[in-house]
Motif scaffolding. Structure first.
Motif, PDB file in Angstrom:
ATOM      1  N   THR A 220     -19.500   3.669   4.237  1.00 61.79           N
ATOM      2  CA  THR A 220     -18.374   3.450   3.319  1.00 61.79           C
ATOM      3  C   THR A 220     -17.370   4.600   3.379  1.00 61.79           C
ATOM      4  N   LYS A 221     -17.352   5.302   4.486  1.00 59.77           N
ATOM      5  CA  LYS A 221     -16.363   6.365   4.660  1.00 59.77           C
ATOM      6  C   LYS A 221     -14.986   5.738   4.903  1.00 59.77           C
ATOM      7  N   VAL A 222     -13.949   6.431   4.458  1.00 57.99           N
ATOM      8  CA  VAL A 222     -12.579   5.956   4.697  1.00 57.99           C
ATOM      9  C   VAL A 222     -11.789   7.051   5.401  1.00 57.99           C
ATOM     10  N   VAL A 223     -10.847   6.606   6.229  1.00 60.61           N
ATOM     11  CA  VAL A 223      -9.999   7.538   6.984  1.00 60.61           C
ATOM     12  C   VAL A 223      -8.536   7.202   6.711  1.00 60.61           C
ATOM     13  N   PRO A 224      -7.720   8.175   6.336  1.00 59.46           N
ATOM     14  CA  PRO A 224      -6.307   7.885   6.083  1.00 59.46           C
ATOM     15  C   PRO A 224      -5.639   7.238   7.291  1.00 59.46           C
ATOM     16  N   ASN A 225      -4.871   6.203   7.060  1.00 58.99           N
ATOM     17  CA  ASN A 225      -4.129   5.526   8.128  1.00 58.99           C
ATOM     18  C   ASN A 225      -2.693   6.055   8.090  1.00 58.99           C
ATOM     19  N   HIS A 226      -2.518   7.220   8.699  1.00 58.94           N
ATOM     20  CA  HIS A 226      -1.218   7.888   8.633  1.00 58.94           C
ATOM     21  C   HIS A 226      -0.136   7.083   9.326  1.00 58.94           C
ATOM     22  N   ALA A 227      -0.502   6.437  10.411  1.00 58.77           N
ATOM     23  CA  ALA A 227       0.500   5.655  11.155  1.00 58.77           C
ATOM     24  C   ALA A 227       1.033   4.514  10.292  1.00 58.77           C
ATOM     25  N   LEU A 228       0.120   3.782   9.640  1.00 59.46           N
ATOM     26  CA  LEU A 228       0.550   2.663   8.798  1.00 59.46           C
ATOM     27  C   LEU A 228       1.351   3.173   7.601  1.00 59.46           C
ATOM     28  N   LYS A 229       0.935   4.287   7.024  1.00 60.48           N
ATOM     29  CA  LYS A 229       1.666   4.844   5.876  1.00 60.48           C
ATOM     30  C   LYS A 229       3.110   5.174   6.273  1.00 60.48           C
ATOM     31  N   ALA A 230       3.276   5.768   7.450  1.00 60.51           N
ATOM     32  CA  ALA A 230       4.625   6.123   7.915  1.00 60.51           C
ATOM     33  C   ALA A 230       5.472   4.871   8.119  1.00 60.51           C
ATOM     34  N   ILE A 231       4.855   3.812   8.666  1.00 61.36           N
ATOM     35  CA  ILE A 231       5.585   2.562   8.896  1.00 61.36           C
ATOM     36  C   ILE A 231       6.003   1.941   7.571  1.00 61.36           C
ATOM     37  N   ILE A 232       5.068   1.930   6.589  1.00 65.16           N
ATOM     38  CA  ILE A 232       5.373   1.347   5.283  1.00 65.16           C
ATOM     39  C   ILE A 232       6.467   2.150   4.584  1.00 65.16           C
ATOM     40  N   ASP A 233       6.367   3.487   4.660  1.00 67.22           N
ATOM     41  CA  ASP A 233       7.371   4.340   4.005  1.00 67.22           C
ATOM     42  C   ASP A 233       8.748   4.099   4.613  1.00 67.22           C
ATOM     43  N   GLU A 234       8.796   3.927   5.933  1.00 70.62           N
ATOM     44  CA  GLU A 234      10.067   3.679   6.588  1.00 70.62           C
ATOM     45  C   GLU A 234      10.614   2.310   6.205  1.00 70.62           C
ATOM     46  N   TRP A 235       9.705   1.314   6.103  1.00 62.19           N
ATOM     47  CA  TRP A 235      10.120  -0.060   5.740  1.00 62.19           C
ATOM     48  C   TRP A 235      10.674  -0.090   4.334  1.00 62.19           C
ATOM     49  N   ARG A 236      10.062   0.674   3.432  1.00 61.95           N
ATOM     50  CA  ARG A 236      10.506   0.688   2.041  1.00 61.95           C
ATOM     51  C   ARG A 236      11.883   1.336   1.913  1.00 61.95           C
TER      52      ARG A 236
ATOM     53  N   MET B 233       0.828  -1.207   0.000  1.00 64.81           N
ATOM     54  CA  MET B 233       0.000   0.000   0.000  1.00 64.81           C
ATOM     55  C   MET B 233       0.863   1.257   0.000  1.00 64.81           C
ATOM     56  N   ARG B 234       0.435   2.231  -0.770  1.00 58.37           N
ATOM     57  CA  ARG B 234       1.065   3.554  -0.773  1.00 58.37           C
ATOM     58  C   ARG B 234       0.240   4.554   0.022  1.00 58.37           C
ATOM     59  N   HIS B 235      -1.079   4.447  -0.093  1.00 52.61           N
ATOM     60  CA  HIS B 235      -1.981   5.382   0.583  1.00 52.61           C
ATOM     61  C   HIS B 235      -3.041   4.582   1.341  1.00 52.61           C
ATOM     62  N   PRO B 236      -2.655   3.938   2.441  1.00 48.68           N
ATOM     63  CA  PRO B 236      -3.615   3.099   3.183  1.00 48.68           C
ATOM     64  C   PRO B 236      -4.696   3.929   3.870  1.00 48.68           C
ATOM     65  N   VAL B 237      -5.911   3.413   3.840  1.00 52.04           N
ATOM     66  CA  VAL B 237      -7.038   4.038   4.542  1.00 52.04           C
ATOM     67  C   VAL B 237      -7.762   2.966   5.349  1.00 52.04           C
ATOM     68  N   ILE B 238      -8.413   3.389   6.407  1.00 53.38           N
ATOM     69  CA  ILE B 238      -9.160   2.476   7.275  1.00 53.38           C
ATOM     70  C   ILE B 238     -10.644   2.592   6.958  1.00 53.38           C
ATOM     71  N   THR B 239     -11.332   1.458   6.908  1.00 46.20           N
ATOM     72  CA  THR B 239     -12.777   1.451   6.662  1.00 46.20           C
ATOM     73  C   THR B 239     -13.511   1.025   7.927  1.00 46.20           C
TER      74      THR B 239
ATOM     75  N   LYS C  95      -7.377   3.978  -3.589  1.00 50.71           N
ATOM     76  CA  LYS C  95      -8.061   3.873  -4.882  1.00 50.71           C
ATOM     77  C   LYS C  95      -8.825   2.559  -4.992  1.00 50.71           C
ATOM     78  N   ALA C  96      -8.224   1.486  -4.507  1.00 48.19           N
ATOM     79  CA  ALA C  96      -8.842   0.169  -4.645  1.00 48.19           C
ATOM     80  C   ALA C  96     -10.131   0.072  -3.845  1.00 48.19           C
ATOM     81  N   ILE C  97     -10.133   0.572  -2.610  1.00 47.11           N
ATOM     82  CA  ILE C  97     -11.335   0.441  -1.779  1.00 47.11           C
ATOM     83  C   ILE C  97     -12.443   1.380  -2.272  1.00 47.11           C
ATOM     84  N   LYS C  98     -12.059   2.533  -2.820  1.00 44.06           N
ATOM     85  CA  LYS C  98     -13.083   3.426  -3.352  1.00 44.06           C
ATOM     86  C   LYS C  98     -13.795   2.777  -4.539  1.00 44.06           C
TER      87      LYS C  98
END
Length: 358
Positions: A342-358, A305-311, A320-323
């Motif tokens: 069907t609202k989505v909320v950005p998962n900033h914490a997970l995005k930061a973890i993924i960006d750091e892992w990459r 994921m590049r832009h993870p969101v929570i449902t 994009k995929a969940i929308k």
């Protein structure tokens, strides 16, 4: 003579000066009697008179109205219908009759073309198929003529899985990309109904694209979308192999429709870089996905994921995929349970973890 299918007698009467235009008391002219009798008798197993094409041509020369309506049909429609009711030898006579009508000036309209396509369905083994379309096309018929629903002969042939008819219509210049009134193209219909040979034919001759204008134009769903919704893995494979994108949306559609095998086939293409994911996952990141923790992978695209969101189900997905998923379903892709919203909320914490892992 016409009603009994006695073509030689009809020819003799015309030579003797019989009026080819005078209708019977019920309103039926000789030309209609002749073709409708042909239709009825062949359906009962009686072969048409070999002189029937000559008789039709003689009636045309004598001024008969080849487009006369009688009992909800026309001479041409009756002759076209008869092609499905005869064995090969008498069918040649019926095809010659169709040609005689066309050359004499019979109007080849959407009814005749779509009827020919329906007669070519798998359940109509005796239909004349491509030969019939070639006979109808001799007069330069508009092969893209459509009825009130904008569905054309090519739509009917593709949906019925009639490869020979599809090829014949394409040779005659039928527009492979024109949608019907509901925005569905012929290849999309074939893909949805699992007509594998038709889809492969389109792909082979370059008459389809997985997305974009080849799918029918702006606002028209792509053939890959319809293949995913229909669930036939072979159709999915043929279209996904074109590599033109739309993969994440197709995966979402397949899962939303419960088409597990199609979703798996699409995921294999997405994982191998065979179709792109509309930017939902990183380019060339197959190695990353194979090493990434499961929580970093979108359950829909199976990519990092590049832009993870929570449902509402508490799970994270690529935005994009969940929308796109929610355009088709309000159930959870992960649990299949009905979601409160069907609202989505950005998962900033997970995005930061993924960006750091990459």
């Amino acid at each position: 003579a016409a009603g009994g299918g006695h073509a030689r007698a009809l020819l003799a009467l015309l030579r003797a000066g019989a009026d080819a235009t005078r209708a019977a008391p019920d309103g039926g002219p000789p030309i209609a009697y002749s073709c409708i009798a042909n239709d009825l008798y062949t359906a009962r197993g009686r072969d048409p008179d070999a002189h029937l094409p000559d008789a039709i041509a003689a009636l045309a020369r004598a001024g008969a109205d080849l487009n006369a309506e009688y009992e909800g049909s026309t001479p041409l429609l009756a002759a076209v219908r008869a092609t499905a009711d005869t064995a090969p030898d008498p069918r040649a006579i019926v095809l010659a009759t169709v040609r005689a009508l066309v050359h004499g000036g019979a109007r080849v309209d959407a009814r005749a073309l779509t009827l020919a396509a329906r007669l070519g369905s798998p359940r109509s083994k005796g239909a004349a198929g491509p030969d019939l379309f070639e006979a109808l096309g001799d007069a330069g018929a508009d092969v893209d003529a459509a009825g009130g629903d904008a569905r054309r002969a090519l739509h009917v042939a593709a949906a019925g899985g009639n490869v020979g008819d599809v090829e014949a219509l394409l040779r005659m210049g039928a527009d492979a990309h024109r949608p019907d009134a509901s925005g569905v193209t012929p290849v999309a219909l074939a893909a949805f109904f699992g007509r594998q040979e038709v889809v492969r034919t389109y792909v082979k001759i370059g008459k389809t694209r997985a997305v974009g204008p080849g799918g029918g134009g702006p606002g028209v769903r792509s053939p890959l979308w319809w293949a995913a919704a229909g669930g036939d893995p072979a159709c999915v494979d043929a279209l996904a192999a074109l590599g033109t994108g739309g993969m994440d949306e197709a995966i979402a559609v397949a899962r939303a429709h419960g088409q597990t095998r199609a979703a798996e086939a699409l995921s294999r293409h997405a994982g191998g870089g065979g179709g792109g994911t509309d930017g939902a996952g990183p380019s060339g990141a197959a190695g990353e996905e194979s090493e990434a923790p499961a929580d970093y992978i979108c359950p829909i695209t199976r990519q990092l994921m590049r832009h993870p969101v929570i449902t509402a189900d508490g799970h994270s997905y690529e935005r994009k995929a969940i929308k796109r998923w929610f355009n088709q379903s309000n159930r959870s892709p992960k649990t299949n349970t009905q979601l409160r919203h069907t609202k989505v909320v950005p998962n900033h914490a997970l995005k930061a973890i993924i960006d750091e892992w990459r």
